[in-house]
Design an enzyme around this catalytic site. Structure first.
Site, PDB file in Angstrom:
ATOM      1  N   LYS A 137       0.826  -1.216   0.000  1.00 14.37           N
ATOM      2  CA  LYS A 137       0.000   0.000   0.000  1.00 14.37           C
ATOM      3  C   LYS A 137       0.851   1.254   0.000  1.00 14.37           C
ATOM      4  O   LYS A 137       0.511   2.225  -0.671  1.00 14.37           O
ATOM      5  CB  LYS A 137      -0.939   0.015   1.219  1.00 14.37           C
ATOM      6  CG  LYS A 137      -2.116  -0.929   1.069  1.00 14.37           C
ATOM      7  CD  LYS A 137      -3.138  -0.682   2.169  1.00 14.37           C
ATOM      8  CE  LYS A 137      -4.182  -1.775   2.209  1.00 14.37           C
ATOM      9  NZ  LYS A 137      -4.974  -1.741   3.440  1.00 14.37           N
ATOM     10  N   LYS A 197      -5.950 -11.204  -7.016  1.00 15.76           N
ATOM     11  CA  LYS A 197      -7.154 -11.396  -6.211  1.00 15.76           C
ATOM     12  C   LYS A 197      -8.172 -10.304  -6.534  1.00 15.76           C
ATOM     13  O   LYS A 197      -7.802  -9.196  -6.930  1.00 15.76           O
ATOM     14  CB  LYS A 197      -6.823 -11.412  -4.715  1.00 15.76           C
ATOM     15  CG  LYS A 197      -6.465 -10.057  -4.152  1.00 15.76           C
ATOM     16  CD  LYS A 197      -6.380 -10.056  -2.638  1.00 15.76           C
ATOM     17  CE  LYS A 197      -6.069  -8.629  -2.184  1.00 15.76           C
ATOM     18  NZ  LYS A 197      -5.624  -8.485  -0.827  1.00 15.76           N
ATOM     19  N   LYS A 254     -11.014  -4.099  -4.389  1.00 17.36           N
ATOM     20  CA  LYS A 254     -11.480  -2.769  -4.793  1.00 17.36           C
ATOM     21  C   LYS A 254     -10.362  -1.962  -5.420  1.00 17.36           C
ATOM     22  O   LYS A 254     -10.591  -1.182  -6.323  1.00 17.36           O
ATOM     23  CB  LYS A 254     -11.979  -2.006  -3.551  1.00 17.36           C
ATOM     24  CG  LYS A 254     -13.293  -2.495  -3.034  1.00 17.36           C
ATOM     25  CD  LYS A 254     -14.440  -1.650  -3.557  1.00 17.36           C
ATOM     26  CE  LYS A 254     -15.721  -2.292  -3.077  1.00 17.36           C
ATOM     27  NZ  LYS A 254     -16.926  -1.675  -3.537  1.00 17.36           N
TER      28      LYS A 254
END
Ligand code: TYM
Length: 332
Positions: free
Chosen positions: A112, A195, A198
């Site tokens: 991230k 995977k 969002k």
């Protein structure tokens, strides 16, 4: 009975199919056999920029979806993380027990922060897994039902629980991950090498549970498969078809081997159009039930107030033990 605890972020729009099949579906099943605590993790959501109005709306929406998915407030404790102050309080203690290098090795942070730019990532994002550790330990959870991407966080939880227990005396239960092999990782419909998520999925690869069912059916029908025609479960050679078989099997309770036989010689089109129908039959009532809970804020608030009260009782007891063990002077 054994205790389970898990959490889900209040994301914009709705949960996706990976959230449901990887985690929430198991939450629903486990409330029958376990002392179950489930929460919407708004503190975790704050680790990335949030619009206050949207965060509040998404938190409600998340709770409504969990009820629509089948959580029953008579059978489990459903609450909002920020309603129980003990989460942030125990997280501080756990922060002080975690090595800087240890936290730096958490892969979700690395991914991230790489995406947002390392110097723009918040310190909250860095300590995110440690807050999750506190979430789990506060409830002395035996098992934590999650998808594969959360495994490392549960390993950290075990490490820190052991460290605390070793240093200060037996305090915390060591939790085990509860990850079902079949649904541990649901893949993007357009790119079955990643995977479903969002942040990474393209709109066509992501099944949002609250989308228009017609759009959902279309996404299923245009899922990426391969140039072969054989319907066979083979994650290496046929990741797209295998993902569809997993979804089909889980939503209908049909064994994958049986599906392979049923569609033998029938081609991908037949499988996809049947699955599209199954998906619509699942999301259409889910959407309706979610809307019903949103339309009745009094009931929803009541459920969450009662949930917070039950959660607080458990969390407060664990926190006061932990505070005592580390040597804090009791407030008289
Ligand atoms: P979150 O909100 O990202 O996801 C919620 C749950 O959905 C699972 N999941 C998937 N499972 C299978 N396939 C996928 N494609 C897929 N995408 C998501 C996740 O594994 C998760 O179980 N850090 C957590 C929330 C959390 C938590 C906790 C969980 C906070 N505190 C304490 C357990 C215990 C998270 O961000 O999940």
């Amino acid at each position: 009975s054994p205790r389970v605890l898990s959490g889900i972020q209040p994301t914009a729009g709705s949960f996706h199919l990976g959230n449901y099949l990887g985690a929430v579906r198991q939450w629903v099943a486990l409330q029958e056999t376990h002392d179950a605590f489930y929460m919407v993790v708004d503190l975790h959501a704050l680790t990335v920029l949030q619009d206050p109005k949207e965060l509040r709306a998404n938190t409600r929406l998340a709770a409504a979806q969990l009820l629509a998915a089948g959580l029953d407030p008579e059978r489990c404790t459903l609450f909002i993380q920020s309603h129980v102050a003990e989460h942030a309080e125990l997280a501080w203690v756990m922060n002080c027990l975690t090595g800087f290098g240890e936290a730096s090795r958490m892969t979700q942070f690395k991914d991230k922060s790489a995406k947002h730019g390392a110097d723009r990532a918040s310190v909250g994002l860095f300590t995110y897994p440690i807050l999750q550790v506190a979430d789990i330990l506060l409830y002395q959870a035996n098992e934590v039902p999650v998808g594969e991407d959360q495994r490392q966080h549960i390993e950290l939880t075990r490490d820190l629980a052991e460290r605390f227990n070793g240093r200060f005396g037996e305090t915390f239960t060591l939790p085990r991950p509860y990850i079902l092999k079949e649904t541990a990782k649901i893949y993007d419909l357009q790119d079955p090498s990643i995977k479903m998520s969002k942040s990474a999925s393209t709109p066509k690869g992501l099944i949002n549970l609250l989308d228009d069912p017609k759009a959902t059916a279309k996404k299923v029908k245009s899922a990426v498969t391969d140039t072969d025609t054989v319907i066979r479960f083979d994650v290496e050679e046929k990741p797209g078809i295998s993902n569809l078989l997993t979804i089909y099997s889980t939503l209908t309770g049909t064994a994958i081997t049986e599906l392979e036989q049923r569609y033998d010689g029938k081609g991908y089109g037949a499988l996809k159009s049947d699955l599209a129908e199954i998906m619509v039959d699942f999301v259409a009532p889910f959407r309706e039930r979610t809307q019903q809970y949103l339309d009745d804020p009094e009931t929803l608030d009541g459920v969450l107030a009662k949930g917070a009260e039950k959660a607080r009782a458990v969390a407060a007891e664990t926190l006061s033990q932990a505070y005592d063990r580390v040597g804090f002077l009791p407030a008289k």
